[in-house]
Design a protein around this motif. Structure first.
Motif, mmCIF file in Angstrom:
data_model
loop_
_atom_site.group_PDB
_atom_site.id
_atom_site.type_symbol
_atom_site.label_atom_id
_atom_site.label_comp_id
_atom_site.label_asym_id
_atom_site.label_seq_id
_atom_site.Cartn_x
_atom_site.Cartn_y
_atom_site.Cartn_z
ATOM 1 N N HIS A 174 -4.635 -13.307 -39.370
ATOM 2 C CA HIS A 174 -3.211 -12.979 -39.420
ATOM 3 C C HIS A 174 -2.938 -11.938 -40.503
ATOM 4 O O HIS A 174 -3.310 -12.121 -41.655
ATOM 5 C CB HIS A 174 -2.419 -14.268 -39.711
ATOM 6 C CG HIS A 174 -0.953 -14.057 -39.883
ATOM 7 N ND1 HIS A 174 -0.196 -14.825 -40.746
ATOM 8 C CD2 HIS A 174 -0.091 -13.170 -39.328
ATOM 9 C CE1 HIS A 174 1.063 -14.428 -40.694
ATOM 10 N NE2 HIS A 174 1.154 -13.413 -39.854
ATOM 11 N N GLN A 175 -2.280 -10.828 -40.128
ATOM 12 C CA GLN A 175 -1.855 -9.799 -41.066
ATOM 13 C C GLN A 175 -0.361 -9.599 -40.906
ATOM 14 O O GLN A 175 0.137 -9.397 -39.800
ATOM 15 C CB GLN A 175 -2.604 -8.488 -40.806
ATOM 16 C CG GLN A 175 -4.115 -8.638 -40.706
ATOM 17 C CD GLN A 175 -4.743 -9.213 -41.964
ATOM 18 O OE1 GLN A 175 -4.411 -8.807 -43.075
ATOM 19 N NE2 GLN A 175 -5.655 -10.169 -41.806
ATOM 20 N N VAL A 176 0.370 -9.607 -41.998
ATOM 21 C CA VAL A 176 1.826 -9.619 -41.946
ATOM 22 C C VAL A 176 2.416 -8.242 -41.640
ATOM 23 O O VAL A 176 3.395 -8.121 -40.916
ATOM 24 C CB VAL A 176 2.399 -10.169 -43.273
ATOM 25 C CG1 VAL A 176 3.909 -9.995 -43.337
ATOM 26 C CG2 VAL A 176 2.026 -11.644 -43.433
ATOM 27 N N GLY A 177 1.832 -7.182 -42.192
ATOM 28 C CA GLY A 177 2.420 -5.857 -42.079
ATOM 29 C C GLY A 177 2.011 -5.104 -40.835
ATOM 30 O O GLY A 177 1.319 -5.610 -39.954
ATOM 31 N N ALA A 178 2.453 -3.847 -40.768
ATOM 32 C CA ALA A 178 2.109 -2.951 -39.665
ATOM 33 C C ALA A 178 0.679 -2.449 -39.824
ATOM 34 O O ALA A 178 0.138 -2.389 -40.932
ATOM 35 C CB ALA A 178 3.076 -1.773 -39.619
ATOM 36 N N VAL A 179 0.056 -2.072 -38.703
ATOM 37 C CA VAL A 179 -1.281 -1.499 -38.732
ATOM 38 C C VAL A 179 -1.257 -0.124 -38.075
ATOM 39 O O VAL A 179 -0.447 0.142 -37.179
ATOM 40 C CB VAL A 179 -2.317 -2.402 -38.025
ATOM 41 C CG1 VAL A 179 -2.367 -3.776 -38.676
ATOM 42 C CG2 VAL A 179 -2.025 -2.531 -36.538
ATOM 43 N N ALA A 180 -2.165 0.741 -38.529
ATOM 44 C CA ALA A 180 -2.357 2.052 -37.918
ATOM 45 C C ALA A 180 -3.853 2.254 -37.755
ATOM 46 O O ALA A 180 -4.605 2.202 -38.737
ATOM 47 C CB ALA A 180 -1.755 3.151 -38.779
ATOM 48 N N VAL A 181 -4.296 2.457 -36.524
ATOM 49 C CA VAL A 181 -5.727 2.501 -36.208
ATOM 50 C C VAL A 181 -6.024 3.788 -35.450
ATOM 51 O O VAL A 181 -5.487 4.015 -34.356
ATOM 52 C CB VAL A 181 -6.153 1.280 -35.366
ATOM 53 C CG1 VAL A 181 -7.640 1.338 -35.044
ATOM 54 C CG2 VAL A 181 -5.804 -0.020 -36.088
ATOM 55 N N ASN A 215 -4.921 3.547 -31.469
ATOM 56 C CA ASN A 215 -5.383 4.565 -30.524
ATOM 57 C C ASN A 215 -5.894 3.930 -29.247
ATOM 58 O O ASN A 215 -5.437 4.250 -28.148
ATOM 59 C CB ASN A 215 -6.478 5.418 -31.172
ATOM 60 C CG ASN A 215 -7.051 6.449 -30.223
ATOM 61 O OD1 ASN A 215 -6.326 7.253 -29.655
ATOM 62 N ND2 ASN A 215 -8.362 6.403 -30.037
ATOM 63 N N GLU A 216 -6.855 3.010 -29.364
ATOM 64 C CA GLU A 216 -7.419 2.302 -28.208
ATOM 65 C C GLU A 216 -7.354 0.803 -28.464
ATOM 66 O O GLU A 216 -8.005 0.306 -29.376
ATOM 67 C CB GLU A 216 -8.864 2.731 -27.961
ATOM 68 C CG GLU A 216 -9.528 2.001 -26.792
ATOM 69 C CD GLU A 216 -10.999 2.318 -26.643
ATOM 70 O OE1 GLU A 216 -11.716 1.526 -25.986
ATOM 71 O OE2 GLU A 216 -11.456 3.349 -27.194
#
Length: 357
Positions: free
Chosen positions: A63-70, A90-91
């Protein structure tokens, strides 16, 4: 006590090093896609908008609370409860529970925090908008330009390390009897006196314990103030100097095998540390509800050169490692990560953005 404004410091670095930060106005997206909120691809804004900003591949089973950018392939667990900017992958290879808005009382109403942008979905993955979440397909580079982001973050990471207020070397490492029975090599870094600290590869290799010495008050030491002050500790060295893997453990010193040269314990306050992990101590910040901290957290660990694997165990503070693979381990992690690759199977990540929200 020396307190330098982060903006002033980084501006001077940018001028001296001829670094150009790409303004988002030159990377405008189509009208149908919200423009990235950060304004510039710089460390401070990325740490304030994203819990994980990963240039290549991302695997997270917890579980990760914040936003992600991949920027590459994403295998996502549960995430986005407290995201303050749209997430992007991205994918999408797999996805757990995307749950934006769960901490709405702690998240500003603007920008919208219910979006997940993606470029492609692997077979068997379907995303349907509704129930307070919005999925939007975008082309590569339409929302985030990871090439520009990598260039800018890498340059800034390197410049901060090479323009430190204080450099700690092997002569600053002392032999100390820790816990009344264990002789260890200790490097004490003083964040009350210096905002921008660099540790040489030789000093990092020699030390077993890195003690963070501050004022003794969590709010004073780790809250980002209105002037944007930071406590940034840079660690120099590539894999050739530091090894292919380094363990950063934030807790009591004898819970890690310090006979292994690449294992390092990071403590706050006392040299020995505490049975309460450093990350859990940060939950004592006034703006923390144990999941998200809306008053801003200023502690940054910076690895500008390292291209191996960093085991970030019980992580306390944000980690900048644009060339490295970060493996988050331990119970909790308080902060954000900017890395080349990221993996986690056991850690719950709590979002402590750099700027107050």
């Amino acid at each position: 006590m020396k307190r330098m404004k982060l903006l002033k410091k980084l501006t001077a670095i940018v001028v001296a090093g001829a670094i150009t930060l790409t303004p988002m106005s030159s990377l405008k997206t189509s009208a149908s896609v919200a423009e990235y909120n950060g304004g510039n691809y710089n460390i401070r804004t990325i740490l304030s908008d994203y819990q994980h900003f990963v240039f290549n591949n991302y695997t997270n089973a917890n579980h990760q609370v914040g936003a992600v950018a991949v920027g590459g392939v994403g295998e996502l667990g549960n995430f986005g409860d407290g995201q303050m900017s749209p997430s992007y992958v991205n994918e999408v290879k797999s996805i757990g529970n995307f749950n934006p808005g769960s901490f709405s009382a702690d998240v500003p109403t603007s920008p919208a925090n219910s979006d997940l942008y993606y470029t492609s979905l692997d077979a068997g993955v379907t995303l349907t908008s509704g129930g307070g979440k919005t999925y939007t397909s975008v082309t590569t580079g339409e929302y985030l330009d990871f090439t520009s982001a990598y260039t800018n973050v890498s340059q800034e990471s390197d410049a901060v390390a090479n323009n430190a207020d204080k450099i700690y070397d092997v002569g600053d490492v002392s032999t100390v009897l820790v816990g009344g029975y264990s002789s260890q090599k200790v490097l004490t870094i003083d964040i009350a006196a210096y905002n921008y600290i660099t540790i040489t590869a030789a000093a990092y290799n020699l030390a077993n314990i890195i003690q963070v010495k501050g004022s003794g008050t969590l709010a004073t030491d780790f809250t980002t103030d209105g002037a944007g002050n930071a406590n940034c500790i840079s660690i120099l060295g590539s894999t050739a100097e530091l090894g292919n893997n380094t363990l950063m453990y934030f807790g009591y010193f004898d819970k890690v095998d310090l006979g292994t040269a690449t294992n390092k314990v990071f403590t706050y306050g006392t040299v020995a540390g505490s049975d309460i992990e450093f990350s859990n101590l940060l939950k004592g910040l006034a703006g923390s509800n144990s999941q998200i901290c809306d008053t801003g957290m200023n502690l940054i660990w910076n690895f500008p050169e390292y291209n191996g694997t960093i085991d970030f165990a019980g992580g306390a503070g944000s980690l900048i490692a644009p060339q490295a693979t970060v493996n988050s381990t331990g119970g909790n992690f308080e902060g954000s990560v900017i890395a080349n690759n990221f993996t986690s199977t056991s850690t719950e990540g709590h979002f402590y953005p750099f700027y107050a929200q």
